[in-house]
Motif scaffolding. Sequence first.
Motif, PDB file in Angstrom:
ATOM      1  N   ILE A   1       0.880  -1.163   0.000  1.00 22.82           N
ATOM      2  CA  ILE A   1       0.000   0.000   0.000  1.00 22.82           C
ATOM      3  C   ILE A   1       0.915   1.210   0.000  1.00 22.82           C
ATOM      4  CG2 ILE A   1      -1.739   1.302   1.264  1.00 22.82           C
ATOM      5  CD1 ILE A   1      -2.686  -1.364   2.427  1.00 22.82           C
ATOM      6  N   VAL A   2       0.746   2.063  -0.990  1.00 23.22           N
ATOM      7  CA  VAL A   2       1.642   3.199  -1.182  1.00 23.22           C
ATOM      8  C   VAL A   2       0.889   4.490  -0.851  1.00 23.22           C
ATOM      9  CG1 VAL A   2       3.063   4.431  -2.855  1.00 23.22           C
ATOM     10  CG2 VAL A   2       2.837   1.941  -3.006  1.00 23.22           C
ATOM     11  N   LEU A   3       1.492   5.316   0.000  1.00 24.67           N
ATOM     12  CA  LEU A   3       0.953   6.630   0.325  1.00 24.67           C
ATOM     13  C   LEU A   3       1.765   7.667  -0.430  1.00 24.67           C
ATOM     14  CD1 LEU A   3       0.637   6.299   4.207  1.00 24.67           C
ATOM     15  CD2 LEU A   3      -1.072   5.787   2.474  1.00 24.67           C
ATOM     16  N   VAL A   4       1.077   8.558  -1.147  1.00 28.03           N
ATOM     17  CA  VAL A   4       1.759   9.597  -1.913  1.00 28.03           C
ATOM     18  C   VAL A   4       1.238  10.943  -1.421  1.00 28.03           C
ATOM     19  CG1 VAL A   4       2.182  10.553  -4.197  1.00 28.03           C
ATOM     20  CG2 VAL A   4       1.929   8.078  -3.915  1.00 28.03           C
ATOM     21  N   GLY A   5       2.147  11.751  -0.945  1.00 30.77           N
ATOM     22  CA  GLY A   5       1.787  13.072  -0.437  1.00 30.77           C
ATOM     23  C   GLY A   5       2.713  13.450   0.702  1.00 30.77           C
ATOM     24  N   ARG A   6       2.406  14.534   1.313  1.00 29.94           N
ATOM     25  CA  ARG A   6       3.241  15.005   2.415  1.00 29.94           C
ATOM     26  C   ARG A   6       2.593  14.657   3.746  1.00 29.94           C
ATOM     27  NH1 ARG A   6       7.270  18.958   1.834  1.00 29.94           N
ATOM     28  NH2 ARG A   6       7.775  19.194  -0.348  1.00 29.94           N
ATOM     29  N   ILE A   7       3.293  13.824   4.496  1.00 23.97           N
ATOM     30  CA  ILE A   7       2.868  13.487   5.850  1.00 23.97           C
ATOM     31  C   ILE A   7       4.103  13.067   6.631  1.00 23.97           C
ATOM     32  CG2 ILE A   7       2.320  11.088   5.332  1.00 23.97           C
ATOM     33  CD1 ILE A   7      -0.101  11.476   7.248  1.00 23.97           C
ATOM     34  N   ALA A   8       4.203  13.559   7.843  1.00 24.10           N
ATOM     35  CA  ALA A   8       5.357  13.228   8.686  1.00 24.10           C
ATOM     36  C   ALA A   8       5.199  11.800   9.214  1.00 24.10           C
ATOM     37  CB  ALA A   8       5.450  14.200   9.856  1.00 24.10           C
ATOM     38  N   PRO A   9       6.296  11.055   9.294  1.00 31.13           N
ATOM     39  CA  PRO A   9       6.207   9.671   9.789  1.00 31.13           C
ATOM     40  C   PRO A   9       5.705   9.586  11.229  1.00 31.13           C
ATOM     41  CG  PRO A   9       8.428  10.159   9.004  1.00 31.13           C
ATOM     42  CD  PRO A   9       7.628  11.412   8.871  1.00 31.13           C
ATOM     43  N   ASP A  10       5.864  10.655  11.996  1.00 30.07           N
ATOM     44  CA  ASP A  10       5.396  10.631  13.380  1.00 30.07           C
ATOM     45  C   ASP A  10       4.023  11.287  13.543  1.00 30.07           C
ATOM     46  OD1 ASP A  10       6.273  13.195  12.851  1.00 30.07           O
ATOM     47  OD2 ASP A  10       7.237  13.475  14.791  1.00 30.07           O
ATOM     48  N   ASP A  11       3.327  11.489  12.438  1.00 26.84           N
ATOM     49  CA  ASP A  11       1.983  12.069  12.473  1.00 26.84           C
ATOM     50  C   ASP A  11       1.069  11.144  13.289  1.00 26.84           C
ATOM     51  OD1 ASP A  11      -0.745  12.730  11.795  1.00 26.84           O
ATOM     52  OD2 ASP A  11       0.057  13.874  10.112  1.00 26.84           O
ATOM     53  N   PRO A  12       0.373  11.674  14.281  1.00 27.41           N
ATOM     54  CA  PRO A  12      -0.471  10.827  15.127  1.00 27.41           C
ATOM     55  C   PRO A  12      -1.591  10.119  14.365  1.00 27.41           C
ATOM     56  CG  PRO A  12      -0.650  13.148  15.781  1.00 27.41           C
ATOM     57  CD  PRO A  12       0.376  13.056  14.714  1.00 27.41           C
ATOM     58  N   ARG A  13      -1.959  10.609  13.185  1.00 24.70           N
ATOM     59  CA  ARG A  13      -2.999   9.937  12.393  1.00 24.70           C
ATOM     60  C   ARG A  13      -2.533   8.578  11.883  1.00 24.70           C
ATOM     61  NH1 ARG A  13      -4.356  14.249   7.968  1.00 24.70           N
ATOM     62  NH2 ARG A  13      -2.091  14.358   8.033  1.00 24.70           N
ATOM     63  N   LEU A  14      -1.227   8.306  11.932  1.00 21.92           N
ATOM     64  CA  LEU A  14      -0.703   7.037  11.431  1.00 21.92           C
ATOM     65  C   LEU A  14      -0.573   5.969  12.522  1.00 21.92           C
ATOM     66  CD1 LEU A  14       2.123   8.352   9.093  1.00 21.92           C
ATOM     67  CD2 LEU A  14      -0.149   7.563   8.450  1.00 21.92           C
ATOM     68  N   ARG A  15      -0.780   6.319  13.769  1.00 22.06           N
ATOM     69  CA  ARG A  15      -0.546   5.378  14.877  1.00 22.06           C
ATOM     70  C   ARG A  15      -1.487   4.187  14.866  1.00 22.06           C
ATOM     71  NH1 ARG A  15       0.449   9.854  19.475  1.00 22.06           N
ATOM     72  NH2 ARG A  15       2.498  10.483  18.732  1.00 22.06           N
ATOM     73  N   TRP A  16      -2.684   4.345  14.396  1.00 22.35           N
ATOM     74  CA  TRP A  16      -3.694   3.287  14.452  1.00 22.35           C
ATOM     75  C   TRP A  16      -3.530   2.236  13.366  1.00 22.35           C
ATOM     76  CZ3 TRP A  16      -6.456   2.832  10.017  1.00 22.35           C
ATOM     77  CH2 TRP A  16      -6.399   3.891   9.139  1.00 22.35           C
ATOM     78  N   ILE A  17      -2.664   2.486  12.374  1.00 19.92           N
ATOM     79  CA  ILE A  17      -2.558   1.587  11.225  1.00 19.92           C
ATOM     80  C   ILE A  17      -2.203   0.166  11.669  1.00 19.92           C
ATOM     81  CG2 ILE A  17      -1.230   1.072   9.150  1.00 19.92           C
ATOM     82  CD1 ILE A  17      -1.033   4.081   8.703  1.00 19.92           C
ATOM     83  N   GLY A  18      -1.314   0.022  12.620  1.00 13.83           N
ATOM     84  CA  GLY A  18      -0.908  -1.307  13.077  1.00 13.83           C
ATOM     85  C   GLY A  18      -2.066  -2.127  13.617  1.00 13.83           C
ATOM     86  N   SER A  19      -3.082  -1.474  14.148  1.00  9.77           N
ATOM     87  CA  SER A  19      -4.227  -2.202  14.688  1.00  9.77           C
ATOM     88  C   SER A  19      -5.064  -2.859  13.592  1.00  9.77           C
ATOM     89  CB  SER A  19      -5.109  -1.268  15.517  1.00  9.77           C
ATOM     90  OG  SER A  19      -5.755  -0.329  14.690  1.00  9.77           O
ATOM     91  N   LEU A  20      -4.921  -2.419  12.341  1.00  7.53           N
ATOM     92  CA  LEU A  20      -5.689  -3.005  11.244  1.00  7.53           C
ATOM     93  C   LEU A  20      -5.128  -4.345  10.783  1.00  7.53           C
ATOM     94  CD1 LEU A  20      -6.279   0.131   9.013  1.00  7.53           C
ATOM     95  CD2 LEU A  20      -7.924  -1.010  10.478  1.00  7.53           C
ATOM     96  N   VAL A  21      -3.865  -4.591  11.072  1.00 10.24           N
ATOM     97  CA  VAL A  21      -3.212  -5.801  10.577  1.00 10.24           C
ATOM     98  C   VAL A  21      -3.050  -6.786  11.740  1.00 10.24           C
ATOM     99  CG1 VAL A  21      -1.233  -6.685   9.299  1.00 10.24           C
ATOM    100  CG2 VAL A  21      -1.969  -4.324   8.968  1.00 10.24           C
ATOM    101  N   ARG A  22      -4.130  -7.421  12.087  1.00 11.22           N
ATOM    102  CA  ARG A  22      -4.105  -8.424  13.174  1.00 11.22           C
ATOM    103  C   ARG A  22      -4.666  -9.713  12.703  1.00 11.22           C
ATOM    104  NH1 ARG A  22      -5.579  -5.518  18.798  1.00 11.22           N
ATOM    105  NH2 ARG A  22      -3.979  -3.956  18.665  1.00 11.22           N
TER     106      ARG A  22
END
Length: 65
Positions: free
Chosen positions: A44-65
């Motif tokens: 899954i490729v994200l294209v755009g500007r987003i910081a790796p420590d952006d809090p909106r990205l923290r929940w992604i790991g919960s989707l892959v269980r």
Amino acid sequence: MLTMVEQRGDAIAAAAADRARCRVAAALRAALPGILVEISGAEIVLVGRIAPDDPRLRWIGSLVR
């Protein structure tokens, strides 16, 4: 006989992985407006500007269980 069972198992696993990628991509699109989300093969490729420590990205790991 066993080969057919293995092939069926591989097909089921591949379909499940495809569904998971689609589910994660849809969730990312909803959570990250303005970021292009594409599925490229097994990635899954994200294209755009987003910081790796952006809090909106923290929940992604919960989707892959």
